[in-house]
Design a protein around this motif. Structure first.
Motif: not given
Length: 206
Positions: A72-85
């Motif tokens: 995501l650009y916030l505005p700098l690029p930031s990497r997030f991990s989204f899980d599903k279980k």
């Protein structure tokens, strides 16, 4: 206007509105129709010769978790991990026995010998299973799709198969299969025949 008349008018108006609302709700319920379509595809019909000797009921509760990385650009690029279980309970019946397609039975009436060749090994013939989804947790950028549900269904069936292979079902099926052979031998001897079981070119039982 008289207070009593006003009260009566309000009551009648409220009653009329209630009746109108009930009629509208019933009409909407009657307008709701469930339409279902079913398409049956019969691709192939074939004859089978399978003998079920043991069946076992297997159940298991397992969880599956997958992650998806999103930048995501916030505005700098930031990497997030989204899980599903998903937590799934799988219950099923495993049928174990013999596929008799390759079994060869020959009879020599002159020598009065009944020969059995290509005796199969016990195997899992079918698995009848059902899934109960106990818990589904998904993220905004990582939700469940139809492919996920199909994968969970396949994985559940694989787990049942693994559980059956690790159990004593195959050993018990082999015992039952030997009992069937003994029954054939008994009937053959009663008719004056000898039973010979051949593995490859070598008799293994006379």
């Amino acid at each position: 206007m008289n207070r009593t008349v006003l009260t009566l008018l309000v009551f009648v108006l409220a009653f009329a509105l209630g009746i109108a609302s009930l009629a509208l709700w019933q009409s909407r319920q009657q307008d709701q129709r469930v339409h279902e379509e079913a398409t049956i595809l019969l691709d192939r019909v074939r004859n089978v010769m399978k003998m079920v000797t043991v069946e076992g009921d297997v159940s298991e509760l397992f969880s599956s978790t997958s992650s998806r990385d999103v930048t995501l650009y916030l505005p700098l690029p930031s990497r997030f991990s989204f899980d599903k279980k998903a937590t799934v309970e799988v219950r099923g019946t495993v049928l174990v026995g013999y596929d008799l397609e390759q079994l060869d039975i020959s009879v020599d009436p002159d020598r009065r010998i009944l020969t059995l060749r290509n005796l199969p090994e016990p195997e899992i013939l079918a698995i009848d299973h059902e899934l109960v989804y106990r818990d589904l947790n998904e993220s905004w950028f990582n939700s469940f799709s139809t492919e996920d549900y199909s994968r969970l269904n396949r994985r559940a069936k694989e787990r049942l198969r693994d559980e059956a292979l690790e159990s004593d079902l195959l050993a018990r099926a082999r015992v039952q299969g030997n009992a069937v052979i003994e029954g054939i031998e008994y009937l053959a001897r009663s008719a004056g025949y000898e039973v010979v079981v051949v593995e490859g070119e070598r008799p293994i039982r006379q």
